[in-house]
Design a protein around this motif. Sequence first.
Motif, PDB file in Angstrom:
ATOM      1  N   ARG A   4      66.594 123.074  45.483  1.00  0.00           N
ATOM      2  CA  ARG A   4      68.040 123.041  45.696  1.00  0.00           C
ATOM      3  C   ARG A   4      68.378 122.789  47.161  1.00  0.00           C
ATOM      4  O   ARG A   4      69.319 122.071  47.482  1.00  0.00           O
ATOM      5  CB  ARG A   4      68.697 124.343  45.225  1.00  0.00           C
ATOM      6  CG  ARG A   4      68.457 124.733  43.771  1.00  0.00           C
ATOM      7  CD  ARG A   4      68.685 123.597  42.795  1.00  0.00           C
ATOM      8  NE  ARG A   4      70.007 122.972  42.918  1.00  0.00           N
ATOM      9  CZ  ARG A   4      70.356 121.884  42.261  1.00  0.00           C
ATOM     10  NH1 ARG A   4      69.499 121.281  41.450  1.00  0.00           N
ATOM     11  NH2 ARG A   4      71.562 121.377  42.408  1.00  0.00           N
ATOM     12  N   ARG A   5      67.592 123.391  48.069  1.00  0.00           N
ATOM     13  CA  ARG A   5      67.850 123.174  49.505  1.00  0.00           C
ATOM     14  C   ARG A   5      67.661 121.706  49.876  1.00  0.00           C
ATOM     15  O   ARG A   5      68.430 121.150  50.678  1.00  0.00           O
ATOM     16  CB  ARG A   5      66.919 124.058  50.346  1.00  0.00           C
ATOM     17  CG  ARG A   5      67.425 125.486  50.534  1.00  0.00           C
ATOM     18  CD  ARG A   5      66.720 126.179  51.677  1.00  0.00           C
ATOM     19  NE  ARG A   5      65.310 126.409  51.384  1.00  0.00           N
ATOM     20  CZ  ARG A   5      64.837 127.504  50.789  1.00  0.00           C
ATOM     21  NH1 ARG A   5      65.673 128.457  50.409  1.00  0.00           N
ATOM     22  NH2 ARG A   5      63.550 127.643  50.567  1.00  0.00           N
TER      23      ARG A   5
ATOM     24  N   GLU B 267      70.603 119.655  48.647  1.00  0.00           N
ATOM     25  CA  GLU B 267      71.748 119.856  49.541  1.00  0.00           C
ATOM     26  C   GLU B 267      71.560 119.104  50.855  1.00  0.00           C
ATOM     27  O   GLU B 267      72.528 118.567  51.411  1.00  0.00           O
ATOM     28  CB  GLU B 267      71.942 121.346  49.794  1.00  0.00           C
ATOM     29  CG  GLU B 267      72.452 122.095  48.566  1.00  0.00           C
ATOM     30  CD  GLU B 267      72.541 123.593  48.770  1.00  0.00           C
ATOM     31  OE1 GLU B 267      72.235 124.055  49.894  1.00  0.00           O
ATOM     32  OE2 GLU B 267      72.908 124.306  47.816  1.00  0.00           O
TER      33      GLU B 267
ATOM     34  N   TYR C 221      72.437 115.482  50.160  1.00  0.00           N
ATOM     35  CA  TYR C 221      73.895 115.354  50.078  1.00  0.00           C
ATOM     36  C   TYR C 221      74.510 115.365  51.479  1.00  0.00           C
ATOM     37  O   TYR C 221      75.426 114.584  51.779  1.00  0.00           O
ATOM     38  CB  TYR C 221      74.487 116.495  49.249  1.00  0.00           C
ATOM     39  CG  TYR C 221      74.682 116.176  47.792  1.00  0.00           C
ATOM     40  CD1 TYR C 221      75.825 115.529  47.338  1.00  0.00           C
ATOM     41  CD2 TYR C 221      73.721 116.539  46.857  1.00  0.00           C
ATOM     42  CE1 TYR C 221      76.002 115.244  45.988  1.00  0.00           C
ATOM     43  CE2 TYR C 221      73.888 116.261  45.499  1.00  0.00           C
ATOM     44  CZ  TYR C 221      75.029 115.608  45.084  1.00  0.00           C
ATOM     45  OH  TYR C 221      75.204 115.317  43.753  1.00  0.00           O
TER      46      TYR C 221
ATOM     47  N   SER D 100      79.797 123.802  47.438  1.00  0.00           N
ATOM     48  CA  SER D 100      78.631 122.923  47.456  1.00  0.00           C
ATOM     49  C   SER D 100      78.898 121.636  46.674  1.00  0.00           C
ATOM     50  O   SER D 100      79.326 121.675  45.525  1.00  0.00           O
ATOM     51  CB  SER D 100      77.432 123.666  46.866  1.00  0.00           C
ATOM     52  OG  SER D 100      76.414 122.766  46.485  1.00  0.00           O
TER      53      SER D 100
ATOM     54  N   PRO E 280      76.514 119.505  45.565  1.00  0.00           N
ATOM     55  CA  PRO E 280      75.634 119.443  44.386  1.00  0.00           C
ATOM     56  C   PRO E 280      76.168 120.253  43.211  1.00  0.00           C
ATOM     57  O   PRO E 280      76.111 119.798  42.064  1.00  0.00           O
ATOM     58  CB  PRO E 280      74.308 120.012  44.907  1.00  0.00           C
ATOM     59  CG  PRO E 280      74.331 119.775  46.370  1.00  0.00           C
ATOM     60  CD  PRO E 280      75.769 119.890  46.763  1.00  0.00           C
TER      61      PRO E 280
ATOM     62  N   GLY F 100      77.073 118.845  53.448  1.00  0.00           N
ATOM     63  CA  GLY F 100      76.920 118.853  52.008  1.00  0.00           C
ATOM     64  C   GLY F 100      77.885 119.765  51.281  1.00  0.00           C
ATOM     65  O   GLY F 100      77.682 120.080  50.102  1.00  0.00           O
ATOM     66  N   GLN F 101      78.948 120.192  51.962  1.00  0.00           N
ATOM     67  CA  GLN F 101      79.970 121.031  51.343  1.00  0.00           C
ATOM     68  C   GLN F 101      81.345 120.393  51.546  1.00  0.00           C
ATOM     69  O   GLN F 101      81.549 119.634  52.493  1.00  0.00           O
ATOM     70  CB  GLN F 101      79.954 122.440  51.934  1.00  0.00           C
ATOM     71  CG  GLN F 101      78.650 123.182  51.666  1.00  0.00           C
ATOM     72  CD  GLN F 101      78.750 124.642  52.064  1.00  0.00           C
ATOM     73  OE1 GLN F 101      79.290 124.966  53.114  1.00  0.00           O
ATOM     74  NE2 GLN F 101      78.227 125.524  51.219  1.00  0.00           N
TER      75      GLN F 101
END
Length: 440
Positions: free
Chosen positions: A243-244, A247, A250, A299, A301, A332-333
């Motif tokens: 997941r990291r 992100e 992204y 987030s 993602p 990425g947010q």
Amino acid sequence: MAPPRDILRLSGVQKAFKSPDGEDLKILDGVDLLLREGEIVVLLGRSGSGKSTLLRIMSGLVPPTDGEVVYRDCPVTGPVPDLSMVFQSFALFPWLTVLGNVELGLEARGIPREERLRRALAAIDLIGLDGFESAFPRELSGGMRQRVGFARALVVDPDVLLMDEAFSALDVLTAENLRTDLLDLWESRQIPLRGILLVSHNIEEAVLMADRIVIFASNPGRIAAEIPVRLPQPRNRQAPEFRRLVEEVYAIMTRRGPQGSRRVEGVSYRLPSAAINRLAGLTEAIDSECETSGQRFISLPNLADDMQLSVDDLFPLIESLEILDLSMVSQGQIALTSIGRRYVNGDTQERKMVFARQLLKHVPLAAHIRSVLDERPNHRAPAQRFLTELEDNLSEDESQRVLDVVINWGRYAEIFAYDDDSEELSLEDPGEESDALNYG
């Protein structure tokens, strides 16, 4: 232990096409890329960034305008026999059976009939289609047809497999199953491949498969970043490390310039294609997620997963909201700006007025059209007038696309009207100045 050998090396590759008026339209600019033995490289970027063109240049199907492509220390000047390609479309001959389609490449190479049959049957069995040798493409599901494409590519024992969005035409479950099977064959060395290069616009797919992710930027296509992926296979999508990395990708793909914001320069800016209802839906989703989580930023993602949006769906919407200063993106947010919150919390008329104000303030082409209509005595102008201006800097198709975007946005905001029959822009009520121009 000796370092892995280079298979493909691209140096300073450029590609340009001639526009109808004779101008060079640059598709790729200064691409340096390396594929080494034993690795999977994923070229990740939005549609239209030149990734597919680059893949064809690597294979020798298309020559570069400038730069060099080297395969195994030999310059590429034409099609490379040791490279096989799998396309997004299944590209099967409908009048041939599965066996006939798989045999085709071997027949073109002059392989004797008995050897063709043996190798084709082995490839069909390897890719999981044993029992369907006599079936025609019309009898197969999309996933099975794509498996035929893989069998046809692998049957010639290629050195490198090139894949152009090979999973994107499949449904989610079928694509996942085929990706897993291919990775199993690669990891167990059941296929003789020495390297795989995949073009994709699916971030999770890239993190799932790649040893190295090459991120492409657009207009023209160029490499923006490279990320090594050191996660062991098989990879767990829910693992924190996975997941990291998603992100991180992204964050890179939504990164802005030194000023940290997206600013539109000039009327010929390549505005993203984004429908009004989808922009409104995204602002509502962001607002809802923020309210639920109690946080201002959410987030990307997670937002993409919740809304089931691909990169090609999500990024044009994000870019549009940023251009209009309705949202901001960082690391990425994404969060709504104060104007974005005013928009999402307003009624229909309030939303139109906010949108109109932001459109005239941040999109020069919209402001230019409005200014021309204001200045003309009859407050009318042919759309062709603005299309011709756009074609000074954009291709014919791109000019039409950009103008269509602005016309749709402007009609929604009620800053001008458009008659599709006469192809004319006008002011609906030229006797009064638009409320949007005075809205604060």
